[in-house]
Each structure stands twice: as structure tokens, then as C-alpha cells.
Design a protein around this motif. Structure first.
Motif, short mmCIF file in Angstrom:
data_model
loop_
_atom_site.label_atom_id
_atom_site.label_comp_id
_atom_site.label_asym_id
_atom_site.label_seq_id
_atom_site.Cartn_x
_atom_site.Cartn_y
_atom_site.Cartn_z
N GLU A 123 0.86 -1.18 0.00
CA GLU A 123 0.00 0.00 0.00
C GLU A 123 0.89 1.23 0.00
O GLU A 123 1.75 1.38 0.86
N SER A 126 -1.35 6.84 -1.49
CA SER A 126 -2.47 7.14 -0.59
C SER A 126 -2.70 8.61 -0.26
O SER A 126 -2.68 8.99 0.91
N PRO A 127 -2.90 9.44 -1.29
CA PRO A 127 -3.20 10.85 -1.01
C PRO A 127 -4.65 11.02 -0.54
O PRO A 127 -5.40 10.04 -0.48
N ASN A 128 -5.01 12.26 -0.22
CA ASN A 128 -6.37 12.52 0.23
C ASN A 128 -7.13 13.33 -0.82
O ASN A 128 -6.60 14.28 -1.37
N HIS A 137 3.67 12.37 0.14
CA HIS A 137 3.05 11.43 -0.79
C HIS A 137 4.02 11.06 -1.92
O HIS A 137 4.00 9.94 -2.41
N HIS A 163 -4.48 3.61 -1.05
CA HIS A 163 -5.48 3.76 0.02
C HIS A 163 -5.86 5.24 0.11
O HIS A 163 -5.52 5.95 1.07
N GLY A 165 -7.62 8.70 0.69
CA GLY A 165 -8.52 9.24 1.72
C GLY A 165 -9.74 9.83 1.03
O GLY A 165 -9.80 11.01 0.74
N TYR A 314 -10.61 7.09 10.78
CA TYR A 314 -9.39 6.57 10.12
C TYR A 314 -8.99 5.20 10.69
O TYR A 314 -8.63 4.28 9.96
N ASP A 318 -8.80 1.55 8.92
CA ASP A 318 -7.54 0.81 8.86
C ASP A 318 -7.67 -0.60 9.42
O ASP A 318 -7.03 -1.54 8.94
N THR A 336 2.80 -1.25 4.40
CA THR A 336 2.21 0.08 4.27
C THR A 336 3.34 1.09 4.21
O THR A 336 4.16 1.16 5.12
N ILE A 338 4.19 4.66 4.48
CA ILE A 338 3.70 5.98 4.91
C ILE A 338 4.66 6.57 5.94
O ILE A 338 5.40 5.84 6.57
N GLN A 342 3.14 8.20 11.38
CA GLN A 342 1.97 7.33 11.56
C GLN A 342 2.33 5.99 12.18
O GLN A 342 1.51 5.05 12.19
N HIS A 345 0.18 4.89 15.29
CA HIS A 345 -1.17 4.57 14.83
C HIS A 345 -1.19 3.16 14.21
O HIS A 345 -2.03 2.33 14.55
N LEU A 346 -0.25 2.89 13.33
CA LEU A 346 -0.24 1.60 12.64
C LEU A 346 0.08 0.45 13.59
O LEU A 346 -0.48 -0.64 13.47
N1 ARG Z 1 -4.18 9.26 3.41
C1 ARG Z 1 -3.22 9.21 4.46
C2 ARG Z 1 -2.40 10.50 4.50
O1 ARG Z 1 -2.31 11.21 3.51
C3 ARG Z 1 -2.27 8.06 4.33
C4 ARG Z 1 -2.85 6.68 4.43
C5 ARG Z 1 -1.85 5.69 4.92
N2 ARG Z 1 -2.37 4.37 4.97
C6 ARG Z 1 -3.12 3.86 5.94
N3 ARG Z 1 -3.54 2.64 5.79
N4 ARG Z 1 -3.38 4.52 7.02
O2 ARG Z 1 -1.81 10.81 5.53
#
Ligand code: ARG
Length: 577
Positions: A123, A126-128, A137, A163, A165, A314, A318, A336, A338, A342, A345-346
Motif C-alpha cells: 500500500e 495514498s493521497p487525500n 506522498h 489507500h 482518503g 481513520y 484501517d 504500508t 507511509i 503514523q 497509529h499503525l
Molecule cells: N491518506 C493518508 C495521508 O495522507 C495516508 C494513508 C496511509 N495508509 C493507511 N492505511 N493509514 O496521511
């Protein structure tokens, strides 16, 4: 032709293990073999005798001698030397290296041992939605693409997932705002969308009437009402168009499976977590408390899976994603990519999934491929002069433009077609390589000037070695394929042996990268390869010499490995520069 085991370290390790077993009857011993710090000592070394003195109650050199005397397959070594402190240095026989290289030449995996029936999910990116992509990103995209290519080369079945957002309460705000605005959405750009999002946020904070409306819109969207769903889809489409432009420029392939994909499962997951007694209510929110996770004040850290207003977040998504990837996709490895921010969190999400039996760590390995921050030339967080996030498309275009300037300076008469093609290759390669050649956990300073240099550890310097080999092939009037047909690599000169040995190490580097997921290992290897090739080319005559065809084969193998290495890093090659 059967491909010989070309992971030399393994070869030595096995020899030592056999010999050790015979001599000391200790079965569990895993010697550590590392490349020698300098070639003047040898090719590989083993420093374990020193560590074994306590257990075996013998001096390091006594142990070393016994180990060496038991090594059976001595003919692959030119010499095995024991230094004063019992370090064992191995020097391979040049015929052995030559034969290995001939075998690697025939092997589509270039000496690497491919994987069987392994599934991996990578993964990345993963932008938003409705937000500009930022340099974080970009890092995720470049690293994720490279790792995906590595696993594909290793014969894994790879699922590359974006992934995005694309779900959450922020859409309520946007939808409410856009309904009032009645703009023609289809023609909007991502920048416009981002601005509207900012304005919507401002209004949300000031205007309670509007805030109420946004909440209603979220509910409508979540129950998938037609009008709201349509606006949401348009918002996603505008964002997608902007990402795809970047992915095209970067030559990135990825499947979109955004957060919204998991929405239908969220309710069921929270119910299931409740049934499994993992939920505690805290301040009205449904939380999971995990052992060992505390705040700075030493209070237990909650993992909120449902907010007090009933909304999912979020974390919930996840958890759903990890469950789907482990249990439905049946992945052997989930990665993942990132930023480091994070990581907690992960970790918590993974731990919660293990507790809920959504992932079985003995079957599925989860890894967070974290990375540091991109800094501006001033050493501060990378921003535009106005303090805004740098738009990625601008960044990539600027690298291409700067490459153009350099190319025109070098050759004012360059054709337009070549200029377009080469500036694209050099510009994008430079951005990718300057990122991948740094240890990913470290922050790095972004500098067009440094990354576009033609010498030093840069992508263009590496590309020059490849171009040089293509040039040699062009110079040989006869078909090089014919020339190579009967050629056998036959290493003689020290710089030639050094290049040959380095080519064999490709398998080892790939194996290491597969384990620790550090692309800079491959970048360092390729840089060294380019340097070793240059030294060989300086010292050894190729065209017109009596070793011409054998050496041409060595050049060709160098080109093959450079090209494969480039491909894995996501870089492009060209035949002339
Ligand atoms: N969209 C999130 C961001 O821009 C990143 C996602 C990372 N992946 C995940 N499974 N949490 O910060």
C-alpha cells in the motif's frame, strides 16, 4: 545450464557450518559472513572465532584453523587466510567467479532465487481527495513503486494498493458548500477544489447553520443518497485526474482502493469487537485499550473505533483494511508505505487486529515502511516561499525543465525530440534517485542542483556507465549477439575481478533489500557498480584486444544488472546521452 548458487555468503556459511559441526559437534551455529571492509584483505570475512572463544575455551586462531581445515569445497577459493585475531578472510578463485558469472548471464533472475506462491500487498501513495498531494506522498509513491517492482522481480504476486482518503466527515463540508455554490464541478481543477475545501472549513467554524447542514450531508452520503453520492463521485474524479497526471509522469501503476471501499464493513467490525469484549466506552467513544500503549503522562492511550457522535474514523477503516487484506486477500506480507509520523497509529491498529484475530502474525507479516521528511534547501520543512505545500506537479516539471537547461548547455544543437525525451528521463530519474539513495528513515534536503549533477552518486552518473556499454556495442560492427555466443567470462586483471565479484553480489543485495525494504542498498550497490565498471574500462582494453569477446560479455552482464537495478528503482535508461 543449471545456475550455480551465487549467494556467496551462503556458500561460505554452509562450508563453515559443516566444518564446525564436524569439529565441535555444536549444531546451532550461524556464522556471520560479511564482505571484507577492504578488498586488500579478501572478498568475504568471518569474525566469529573471536566470539566463540568463551564457549569453546580455545584461542580464536585455534578455532579459525580448525574451521578452515574442515572446509571441503576449497577449490572455489584461491586463498583462505587467518589473521592474528582469528578473523578468517576468504578470497575466491577467479575461475570460480568467472563460471558463476557465465551462469548468471543465462539466468533471467540474474542469480537471485525467486519466490514461490507468495502474495504481497504494497500500500503506497495514498493521497487525500480534495487536497493537493505533498512531498510526503511523493516519497511514499517513489518508495512504494520501487518495492513493488522488487517483489514483482522476485516473482511474488503483488497487489499495489492506493489507500486514498476518499471518505469521512470532511465530505459533508464540501458537499454542503458546493450545493450552495452551484459551480460546474466537472471543469474544476484540484487546486480549485482544495480552495473550496479551505473555504468550506472556514465557514464550518464560523457559521453554526452551515455546520448543521454539513452533518446532515454526511449522514446522507453515508446512506448513499443519489445526489450526495454524485457530488462525491465528481469530487473524487477531479482529484483522481490530478493524481493520474503525476503517476503517469512517474511511471507508477497502482490500483485505487480508497477508504470508502471499507465503509460497508465498519459497522459490523465495531459490533464484532464489542462481542469479543475488546471495547471500552471512554468519554462516550468506543475505544480499544492495548497493553503497553500509554501517553506521555503515562495514562492508557485509547484507540478510538467509533466516535461519541456515532461516526467511524481513520482507525476503523484501517482495521477493516487490515482484516480484508489478511483474511480475504490472504496476503503473506502486508506493507504500508507511509511517513514515520503514523508509526504509533499503525502499531496500535495491528495490535488490535491481532487481538481481534483479524490477522494471524504467523501467517501474515505486517510491516510499516516508514520514512523521514523532505526538507527544503534551507533545512526546514519543504514549503514554497509563501509557506504553502509544494505542488508535486510543479516540482516534477521544474526538475524536467532544469534537466533541459543542462542538456542545451551541453549541446546547443540538440534536436527537440531528443531534448524532450532526455530531459524527462534525467529529470524524473534525478527526483527518484535522490530520494531512494538516502536511507529512507532519514530526512533529506531537496536540491535540484545536487540531484541533477553528472558526477557523484547521482542517477545521471549511473546512467553514463550504461550508455558507455551501449556505445561499445555500437562500435563493434558485427552483431554482438554472435560475438557473445561462444564467449566465456575469464577474469584476469584485478579491476576486472573486482567488477566480476561485485556483479555476483547483486543477488545478495536484492535479498537484503527484500528483508529490510531499504532501496538505498540497491542504490549504493549500483553506484559502486558504476565506479567498478569505470575502473575496469580504464584498465582493461575491450575493443580490438584478444580478450575482446570475453570482456564484451562482462560489459553486457554489467549492462543487464544496471538495467535491472534501474528498473527496480523505477528509473529509465537510454542508449545514448
Ligand atoms: N491518506 C493518508 C495521508 O495522507 C495516508 C494513508 C496511509 N495508509 C493507511 N492505511 N493509514 O496521511
Amino acid at each position: 545450464m543449471a545456475v550455480l548458487i551465487s549467494i556467496l555468503k551462503e556458500k561460505i556459511k554452509r562450508s563453515i557450518q559443516e566444518s564446525f559441526k564436524k569439529e565441535f559437534e555444536k549444531k546451532e551455529f550461524s556464522p556471520e559472513i560479511t564482505p571484507c571492509t577492504s578488498e586488500k584483505f579478501g572478498h568475504y570475512q568471518c569474525n566469529d572465532p573471536l566470539k566463540l572463544t568463551k564457549i569453546l575455551k580455545q584461542t580464536p586462531s585455534e578455532i579459525a584453523k580448525k574451521i578452515v581445515s574442515n572446509i571441503k569445497d576449497k577449490k572455489i577459493f584461491e586463498k583462505i587466510e587467518i589473521s592474528k585475531n582469528g578473523f578468517i578472510n576468504f578470497i575466491f578463485d577467479k575461475n570460480f567467479i568467472s563460471n558463476e558469472l557465465d551462469a548468471i548471464f543465462q539466468d533471467p533472475y540474474l542469480g537471485v532465487i525467486p519466490k514461490k506462491n507468495k502474495k504481497i500487498i504494497v500500500e503506497f501513495s495514498s493521497p487525500n481527495v480534495a487536497k493537493e498531494l505533498h512531498v510526503g506522498h511523493l516519497r511514499s509513491t517513489i518508495i512504494g513503486e520501487s518495492l513493488s517492482r522488487l517483489f514483482e522481480f522476485l516473482n511474488y504476486s503483488v497487489l499495489r494498493l492506493n489507500h486514498i482518503g476518499d471518505w469521512g466527515t470532511q465530505f459533508g463540508m464540501l458537499i454542503a458548500y458546493l450545493k450552495q455554490k452551484k459551480e460546474i464541478l466537472e471543469q474544476a481543477s484540484l487546486s480549485e477544489l482544495t480552495n473550496w475545501y479551505k473555504e468550506a472549513k472556514k465557514r464550518f467554524e464560523k457559521d453554526s447553520e452551515f455546520a448543521k447542514k454539513t452533518k446532515e450531508e454526511v449522514v446522507k452520503l453515508q446512506s448513499e443518497e443519489k445526489e450526495e453520492l454524485e457530488i462525491w463521485e465528481k469530487i473524487c474524479a477531479i482529484s483522481r485526474k490530478a493524481y493520474n497526471e503525476i503517476y503517469n509522469l512517474l511511471d507508477v501503476k497502482i490500483l485505487e482502493r480508497g477508504e470508502s471501499y471499507y465503509n460497508p464493513f465498519l459497522k459490523g467490525i465495531v459490533k464484532d469487537l464489542e462481542k469479543k469484549n475488546l471495547i471500552t466506552i471512554s468519554d462516550g467513544a468506543k475505544c480499544i485499550f492495548l497493553e503497553g500503549f500509554t501517553s506521555r503522562e503515562n495514562t492508557p492511550l485509547p484507540l478510538i473505533v467509533q466516535k461519541s457522535d456515532g461516526g467511524f474514523n481513520y482507525v476503523t477503516t484501517d482495521i477493516a483494511a487490515m482484516k480484508q487484506r489478511a483474511l480475504e486477500e490472504k496476503a503473506d506480507r502486508i506493507i504500508t508505505v507511509i511517513d514515520q509520523g503514523q508509526s504509533l497509529h499503525l502499531k496500535m491498529v495491528h495490535e488490535a487486529c491481532v487481538k481481534a484475530k483479524y490477522i494471524d502474525p504467523s501467517k501474515t507479516k505486517f510491516e510499516h515502511v516508514a520514512f523521514g521528511v523532505v526538507l527544503g534547501p534551507d533545512g526546514k520543512k519543504f514549503k514554497t516561499r509563501e509557506g504553502e505545500t509544494v505542488k508535486l506537479l510543479d516540482l516534477l516539471t521544474e526538475a524536467i525543465n532544469k534537466a533541459k537547461e543542462i542538456l542545451i548547455k551541453k549541446d546547443p544543437l540538440i534536436s527537440n525530440h531528443r531534448l524532450e525525451k532526455l530531459s524527462h528521463i534525467l529529470g524524473i530519474n534525478a527526483i527518484k534517485y535522490s530520494d531512494l539513495s538516502c536511507h529512507r528513515l532519514k530526512d533529506y534536503k531537496f536540491s535540484y542542483e545536487r540531484m541533477l549533477k553528472f558526477e557523484g552518486n547521482t542517477s545521471t552518473f549511473l546512467l553514463y556507465s550504461y550508455v558507455r556499454i551501449m556505445g561499445i556495442k555500437r562500435k563493434l560492427k558485427n552483431d554482438p549477439k554472435k560475438l557473445l555466443k561462444f564467449a566465456k567470462i575469464d577474469l584476469k586483471h584485478p579491476t576486472e575481478i573486482s567488477l566480476g565479484l561485485h556483479l555476483i553480489r547483486f543477488a545478495e543485495v536484492i535479498e537484503n533489500m527484500e528483508k529490510d525494504l531499504l532501496p538505498n542498498r540497491l542504490a549504493d550497490y549500483l553506484y559502486e557498480l558504476a565506479e567498478k565498471f569505470n575502473a575496469f574500462f580504464r584498465d582493461c582494453h575491450v575493443i580490438g584486444s584478444k580478450e575482446q569477446n570475453n570482456r564484451l560479455k562482462l560489459c553486457e552482464l554489467t549492462a543487464k544488472i544496471l538495467k535491472k537495478g534501474f528498473y527496480i528503482l523505477g528509473l529509465q535508461v537510454t542508449e545514448s546521452l
